[in-house]
Design a protein around this motif. Structure first.
Motif, mmCIF file in Angstrom:
data_model
loop_
_atom_site.group_PDB
_atom_site.id
_atom_site.type_symbol
_atom_site.label_atom_id
_atom_site.label_comp_id
_atom_site.label_asym_id
_atom_site.label_seq_id
_atom_site.Cartn_x
_atom_site.Cartn_y
_atom_site.Cartn_z
ATOM 1 N N GLY A 2 -70.067 -71.668 85.382
ATOM 2 C CA GLY A 2 -68.877 -71.333 86.141
ATOM 3 C C GLY A 2 -67.933 -72.502 86.365
ATOM 4 O O GLY A 2 -66.852 -72.327 86.912
ATOM 5 N N GLN A 3 -68.324 -73.696 85.924
ATOM 6 C CA GLN A 3 -67.485 -74.884 86.098
ATOM 7 C C GLN A 3 -66.792 -75.242 84.786
ATOM 8 O O GLN A 3 -67.199 -74.799 83.717
ATOM 9 N N THR A 4 -65.763 -76.061 84.867
ATOM 10 C CA THR A 4 -65.082 -76.554 83.676
ATOM 11 C C THR A 4 -65.891 -77.695 83.090
ATOM 12 O O THR A 4 -66.232 -78.642 83.795
ATOM 13 N N VAL A 5 -66.223 -77.573 81.808
ATOM 14 C CA VAL A 5 -67.004 -78.594 81.116
ATOM 15 C C VAL A 5 -66.325 -78.960 79.801
ATOM 16 O O VAL A 5 -65.504 -78.208 79.283
ATOM 17 N N VAL A 28 -71.732 -72.123 70.450
ATOM 18 C CA VAL A 28 -70.959 -71.799 71.641
ATOM 19 C C VAL A 28 -69.716 -71.037 71.195
ATOM 20 O O VAL A 28 -68.973 -71.501 70.330
ATOM 21 N N LEU A 29 -69.502 -69.873 71.775
ATOM 22 C CA LEU A 29 -68.305 -69.098 71.494
ATOM 23 C C LEU A 29 -67.186 -69.626 72.381
ATOM 24 O O LEU A 29 -67.374 -69.777 73.593
ATOM 25 N N VAL A 30 -66.040 -69.942 71.793
ATOM 26 C CA VAL A 30 -64.927 -70.542 72.523
ATOM 27 C C VAL A 30 -63.742 -69.576 72.516
ATOM 28 O O VAL A 30 -63.276 -69.171 71.457
ATOM 29 N N TYR A 31 -63.292 -69.208 73.719
ATOM 30 C CA TYR A 31 -62.100 -68.380 73.885
ATOM 31 C C TYR A 31 -60.960 -69.270 74.351
ATOM 32 O O TYR A 31 -61.047 -69.888 75.414
ATOM 33 N N ARG A 58 -63.194 -81.965 70.634
ATOM 34 C CA ARG A 58 -63.659 -81.868 72.020
ATOM 35 C C ARG A 58 -63.015 -80.622 72.605
ATOM 36 O O ARG A 58 -61.817 -80.432 72.523
ATOM 37 N N VAL A 59 -63.862 -79.756 73.182
ATOM 38 C CA VAL A 59 -63.401 -78.505 73.765
ATOM 39 C C VAL A 59 -63.658 -78.551 75.267
ATOM 40 O O VAL A 59 -64.728 -78.971 75.711
ATOM 41 N N THR A 60 -62.682 -78.111 76.048
ATOM 42 C CA THR A 60 -62.832 -78.046 77.498
ATOM 43 C C THR A 60 -62.506 -76.631 77.950
ATOM 44 O O THR A 60 -61.486 -76.065 77.557
ATOM 45 N N GLY A 61 -63.416 -76.046 78.745
ATOM 46 C CA GLY A 61 -63.220 -74.698 79.253
ATOM 47 C C GLY A 61 -64.266 -74.364 80.296
ATOM 48 O O GLY A 61 -65.169 -75.161 80.576
ATOM 49 N N LYS A 62 -64.174 -73.169 80.852
ATOM 50 C CA LYS A 62 -65.113 -72.710 81.876
ATOM 51 C C LYS A 62 -66.401 -72.241 81.197
ATOM 52 O O LYS A 62 -66.373 -71.423 80.285
ATOM 53 N N LEU A 63 -67.541 -72.756 81.652
ATOM 54 C CA LEU A 63 -68.839 -72.450 81.060
ATOM 55 C C LEU A 63 -69.375 -71.118 81.576
ATOM 56 O O LEU A 63 -69.501 -70.912 82.781
ATOM 57 N N LEU A 103 -67.343 -70.793 76.286
ATOM 58 C CA LEU A 103 -66.340 -71.551 77.020
ATOM 59 C C LEU A 103 -65.092 -70.681 77.028
ATOM 60 O O LEU A 103 -64.587 -70.310 75.968
ATOM 61 N N THR A 104 -64.607 -70.324 78.213
ATOM 62 C CA THR A 104 -63.437 -69.464 78.328
ATOM 63 C C THR A 104 -62.264 -70.263 78.889
ATOM 64 O O THR A 104 -62.458 -71.291 79.523
#
Length: 147
Positions: A54-57, A98-101, A116-121, A139-140
């Motif tokens: 639920g956090q940004t990673v 990891v599926l990235v939206y 490097r991808v940053t999104g909500k886990l 990662l959304t």
């Protein structure tokens, strides 16, 4: 007296900056950190993954070949993959993908270029209603950049 107050404020700002730097480092998740030990029921998420849910990673990896150029999602892998995730069986795929939206369309990169991808886990089994793609980790609201 003014000098002490100024020094105290400077110290407070410095401590706040250090705290944000430590926090940013804690929000990085590596592929090898995602899962704990394999048990009777198969893979289980690590304590770190559960804590970051639920956090940004930020994660570093490689973009698998996308389904289509204008897609708003892609698969992030630990190592470069030449296979399209939608064109082969799940037996061909590692279990730590990891599926990235994405939040907005971005130009996709070559599958051998680190990003490097940053999104909500998000963790737990989920089936994408549009594609039928099943994922354990997502990662959304994500964005990516070259490393």
């Amino acid at each position: 007296m003014q000098r002490r107050k100024l020094l105290a404020q400077g110290l407070a700002v410095g401590l706040a900056w250090c705290a944000t730097r430590v926090r940013a480092a804690a929000d990085t998740l590596g592929f090898r950190e995602m899962y704990g030990k394999v048990g009777v029921l198969g893979l289980s998420f690590s304590a770190k993954t559960q804590a970051l849910k639920g956090q940004t990673v930020s994660m570093q990896g490689f973009m698998a070949p996308p389904l289509k150029a204008e897609a708003m999602f892609f698969v992030l892998t630990e190592v470069p993959m030449a296979l399209c995730p939608f064109c082969s069986s799940d037996a061909d795929w590692p279990n730590n993908i990891v599926l990235v939206y994405l939040t907005e369309r971005q130009t996709f990169v070559q599958n051998n270029a680190p990003i490097r991808v940053t999104g909500k886990l998000e963790v737990g089994s989920w089936t994408d209603p549009a594609t039928g793609f099943v994922s354990l980790v997502r990662l959304t609201g994500a964005k990516f950049s070259s490393v």
